[in-house]
Structure formats: C-alpha cells, structure tokens
Scaffold this motif. Structure first.
Motif, PDB file in Angstrom:
ATOM      1  N   GLU A  46     119.696   2.365  91.201  1.00  0.00           N
ATOM      2  CA  GLU A  46     119.433   1.261  90.276  1.00  0.00           C
ATOM      3  C   GLU A  46     120.580   1.040  89.297  1.00  0.00           C
ATOM      4  O   GLU A  46     120.778  -0.072  88.806  1.00  0.00           O
ATOM      5  CB  GLU A  46     118.155   1.529  89.495  1.00  0.00           C
ATOM      6  CG  GLU A  46     116.906   1.348  90.318  1.00  0.00           C
ATOM      7  CD  GLU A  46     115.654   1.515  89.487  1.00  0.00           C
ATOM      8  OE1 GLU A  46     115.510   0.807  88.476  1.00  0.00           O
ATOM      9  OE2 GLU A  46     114.831   2.362  89.875  1.00  0.00           O
TER      10      GLU A  46
ATOM     11  N   SER B  38     122.991  -1.995  89.571  1.00  0.00           N
ATOM     12  CA  SER B  38     122.554  -3.366  89.301  1.00  0.00           C
ATOM     13  C   SER B  38     123.368  -3.946  88.152  1.00  0.00           C
ATOM     14  O   SER B  38     123.709  -3.247  87.200  1.00  0.00           O
ATOM     15  CB  SER B  38     121.074  -3.392  88.927  1.00  0.00           C
ATOM     16  OG  SER B  38     120.283  -3.129  90.050  1.00  0.00           O
ATOM     17  N   GLY B  39     123.676  -5.227  88.263  1.00  0.00           N
ATOM     18  CA  GLY B  39     124.387  -5.909  87.196  1.00  0.00           C
ATOM     19  C   GLY B  39     125.494  -6.788  87.743  1.00  0.00           C
ATOM     20  O   GLY B  39     125.622  -6.995  88.952  1.00  0.00           O
ATOM     21  N   ASP B  40     126.286  -7.305  86.834  1.00  0.00           N
ATOM     22  CA  ASP B  40     127.388  -8.193  87.189  1.00  0.00           C
ATOM     23  C   ASP B  40     128.651  -7.378  87.445  1.00  0.00           C
ATOM     24  O   ASP B  40     128.945  -6.436  86.706  1.00  0.00           O
ATOM     25  CB  ASP B  40     127.624  -9.215  86.080  1.00  0.00           C
ATOM     26  CG  ASP B  40     126.473 -10.202  85.967  1.00  0.00           C
ATOM     27  OD1 ASP B  40     125.605 -10.237  86.861  1.00  0.00           O
ATOM     28  OD2 ASP B  40     126.442 -10.955  84.977  1.00  0.00           O
TER      29      ASP B  40
ATOM     30  N   ARG C 206     126.852 -10.388  91.590  1.00  0.00           N
ATOM     31  CA  ARG C 206     125.733  -9.681  90.961  1.00  0.00           C
ATOM     32  C   ARG C 206     124.979  -8.879  92.018  1.00  0.00           C
ATOM     33  O   ARG C 206     124.718  -9.364  93.117  1.00  0.00           O
ATOM     34  CB  ARG C 206     124.775 -10.675  90.304  1.00  0.00           C
ATOM     35  CG  ARG C 206     123.544 -10.018  89.676  1.00  0.00           C
ATOM     36  CD  ARG C 206     122.689 -11.015  88.914  1.00  0.00           C
ATOM     37  NE  ARG C 206     123.488 -11.562  87.824  1.00  0.00           N
ATOM     38  CZ  ARG C 206     123.562 -12.863  87.532  1.00  0.00           C
ATOM     39  NH1 ARG C 206     122.891 -13.754  88.236  1.00  0.00           N
ATOM     40  NH2 ARG C 206     124.308 -13.270  86.527  1.00  0.00           N
ATOM     41  N   LEU C 207     124.665  -7.638  91.674  1.00  0.00           N
ATOM     42  CA  LEU C 207     123.800  -6.785  92.484  1.00  0.00           C
ATOM     43  C   LEU C 207     122.494  -6.603  91.727  1.00  0.00           C
ATOM     44  O   LEU C 207     122.497  -6.274  90.544  1.00  0.00           O
ATOM     45  CB  LEU C 207     124.435  -5.411  92.709  1.00  0.00           C
ATOM     46  CG  LEU C 207     125.655  -5.345  93.613  1.00  0.00           C
ATOM     47  CD1 LEU C 207     126.282  -3.966  93.555  1.00  0.00           C
ATOM     48  CD2 LEU C 207     125.280  -5.699  95.042  1.00  0.00           C
ATOM     49  N   THR C 208     121.372  -6.809  92.418  1.00  0.00           N
ATOM     50  CA  THR C 208     120.056  -6.606  91.829  1.00  0.00           C
ATOM     51  C   THR C 208     119.292  -5.633  92.713  1.00  0.00           C
ATOM     52  O   THR C 208     118.998  -5.940  93.875  1.00  0.00           O
ATOM     53  CB  THR C 208     119.290  -7.945  91.721  1.00  0.00           C
ATOM     54  OG1 THR C 208     120.090  -8.878  91.000  1.00  0.00           O
ATOM     55  CG2 THR C 208     117.959  -7.746  91.009  1.00  0.00           C
ATOM     56  N   PHE C 209     119.008  -4.439  92.178  1.00  0.00           N
ATOM     57  CA  PHE C 209     118.306  -3.412  92.953  1.00  0.00           C
ATOM     58  C   PHE C 209     116.892  -3.862  93.250  1.00  0.00           C
ATOM     59  O   PHE C 209     116.187  -4.359  92.373  1.00  0.00           O
ATOM     60  CB  PHE C 209     118.303  -2.087  92.186  1.00  0.00           C
ATOM     61  CG  PHE C 209     117.807  -0.931  93.001  1.00  0.00           C
ATOM     62  CD1 PHE C 209     118.554  -0.438  94.059  1.00  0.00           C
ATOM     63  CD2 PHE C 209     116.597  -0.330  92.710  1.00  0.00           C
ATOM     64  CE1 PHE C 209     118.111   0.631  94.813  1.00  0.00           C
ATOM     65  CE2 PHE C 209     116.150   0.747  93.453  1.00  0.00           C
ATOM     66  CZ  PHE C 209     116.901   1.226  94.510  1.00  0.00           C
ATOM     67  N   GLN C 210     116.453  -3.693  94.504  1.00  0.00           N
ATOM     68  CA  GLN C 210     115.117  -4.117  94.921  1.00  0.00           C
ATOM     69  C   GLN C 210     114.304  -2.986  95.530  1.00  0.00           C
ATOM     70  O   GLN C 210     113.384  -3.234  96.282  1.00  0.00           O
ATOM     71  CB  GLN C 210     115.232  -5.258  95.933  1.00  0.00           C
ATOM     72  CG  GLN C 210     115.896  -6.484  95.379  1.00  0.00           C
ATOM     73  CD  GLN C 210     115.922  -7.617  96.382  1.00  0.00           C
ATOM     74  OE1 GLN C 210     116.113  -7.406  97.577  1.00  0.00           O
ATOM     75  NE2 GLN C 210     115.734  -8.818  95.887  1.00  0.00           N
TER      76      GLN C 210
ATOM     77  N   TYR D 272     119.721  -3.974  97.808  1.00  0.00           N
ATOM     78  CA  TYR D 272     120.203  -4.857  96.749  1.00  0.00           C
ATOM     79  C   TYR D 272     120.204  -6.307  97.201  1.00  0.00           C
ATOM     80  O   TYR D 272     120.554  -6.611  98.345  1.00  0.00           O
ATOM     81  CB  TYR D 272     121.661  -4.529  96.383  1.00  0.00           C
ATOM     82  CG  TYR D 272     121.817  -3.251  95.642  1.00  0.00           C
ATOM     83  CD1 TYR D 272     121.670  -3.205  94.265  1.00  0.00           C
ATOM     84  CD2 TYR D 272     122.107  -2.085  96.320  1.00  0.00           C
ATOM     85  CE1 TYR D 272     121.815  -2.018  93.578  1.00  0.00           C
ATOM     86  CE2 TYR D 272     122.257  -0.894  95.627  1.00  0.00           C
ATOM     87  CZ  TYR D 272     122.109  -0.871  94.268  1.00  0.00           C
ATOM     88  OH  TYR D 272     122.247   0.308  93.594  1.00  0.00           O
TER      89      TYR D 272
ATOM     90  N   GLU E 237     124.719 -11.484  95.225  1.00  0.00           N
ATOM     91  CA  GLU E 237     124.985 -12.895  94.984  1.00  0.00           C
ATOM     92  C   GLU E 237     126.442 -13.074  94.569  1.00  0.00           C
ATOM     93  O   GLU E 237     126.905 -12.414  93.645  1.00  0.00           O
ATOM     94  CB  GLU E 237     124.107 -13.423  93.851  1.00  0.00           C
ATOM     95  CG  GLU E 237     122.620 -13.282  94.096  1.00  0.00           C
ATOM     96  CD  GLU E 237     121.839 -13.562  92.833  1.00  0.00           C
ATOM     97  OE1 GLU E 237     121.442 -14.726  92.639  1.00  0.00           O
ATOM     98  OE2 GLU E 237     121.648 -12.610  92.042  1.00  0.00           O
TER      99      GLU E 237
ATOM    100  N   THR F 112     124.703 -15.354  99.490  1.00  0.00           N
ATOM    101  CA  THR F 112     123.553 -14.668  98.922  1.00  0.00           C
ATOM    102  C   THR F 112     122.858 -13.944 100.062  1.00  0.00           C
ATOM    103  O   THR F 112     122.698 -14.506 101.147  1.00  0.00           O
ATOM    104  CB  THR F 112     122.563 -15.666  98.278  1.00  0.00           C
ATOM    105  OG1 THR F 112     123.236 -16.369  97.236  1.00  0.00           O
ATOM    106  CG2 THR F 112     121.353 -14.956  97.708  1.00  0.00           C
TER     107      THR F 112
END
Length: 143
Positions: A75, A78-80, A103-107, A111, A114, A123
């Motif tokens: 996690e 995550s971030g820019d 940008r990475l967003t942990f899911q 990830y 974007e 994306t």
C-alpha cells in the motif's frame, strides 16, 4: 523506485495491452498468448532495442534494467509518481519517452495505474500472475 517503475512499464508496454472493458482476471486470447510467450517476446524486443537504439536511449534502457528486479505490492506505493515509458521492439526498435505524471492506487490485489499527463494516456491494473507483475489496460488520447 523510478528505475523499477520504468522497467516494469517498458516491459508491460512492450508485452501486453488489454481491452478497457476486460475484467482484472480475464485477458483476451491474443494478450494471453503474448503473456504465455513472455520470455520470447521480451527477448526479441530487447534484441531489437539493443541492435538499433540510439546511444542515449540505450543508456536509459540499461539504467532501467540494472539492479535486482523487484515486484512490490505494498500500500505504501500508492500515490503520485514520476514515471517513464520505454517501447521496445517493432519500428522503431527503441523509444524512450519523456517522464510523465502517473498515479498508483492500491486495490488489495494490485494497483490501478493511471498516466496523468501527456497526450497519450493509459489506465489499467497491475496484478500478479504466476509471480509476475502484469499490466492490463487501455491506451487513449487525452481529450
């Protein structure tokens, strides 16, 4: 970390791009075939790149591929970020693009990735498949 992101992005861009409506756990048959042939596809792309890439692009590729490969699913990533894409194989055989905002967003299982700047965007999701980080996404033109 930038080196890892650049290397991963280069390999994913060269090897795999799936349709936008595809589920995270499903790939179109042609993408699965390319993934099944990963070593051959990546090897061919690298050979082409090293045979005809410019000196500056080859230096950037060598930097991106140096060190110990790592697949980090945490996690904390995550971030820019500042990311970079390198296209290997085909015509031309090596293209090193300018850095871009991403940008990475942990899911939980991977990830969301974007590309946030530049005219060409992408994306998609980065998930683990058989111990490899694999990007499945779609490219499009901003606007």
């Amino acid at each position: 970390m930038l080196r890892l992101t650049a290397a991963l992005t280069a390999v994913f861009t060269a090897v795999l791009c799936a349709a936008p409506a595809i589920a995270q756990d499903a790939l179109r048959p042609q993408e699965q075939l390319r993934l099944d042939r990963f070593e051959a596809t990546a090897g061919d792309a690298l050979l082409q790149a090293f045979q005809s890439g410019s000196a500056d692009d080859l230096a950037a590729l060598s930097r991106a591929l140096s060190g110990t490969p790592q697949v980090a699913f945490d996690e904390g990533l995550s971030g820019d970020w500042s990311c970079r894409t390198m296209k290997l194989g085909g015509l031309p055989a090596l293209v090193v693009y300018s850095p871009f905002k991403c940008r990475l967003t942990f899911q939980g299982n991977g990830y969301l990735f974007e590309k946030l700047s530049g005219s060409q965007r992408t994306t998609g999701v980065i998930t683990l498949r058989d111990g490899r980080a694999v990007y499945a996404g779609v490219g499009y033109v901003a606007g």
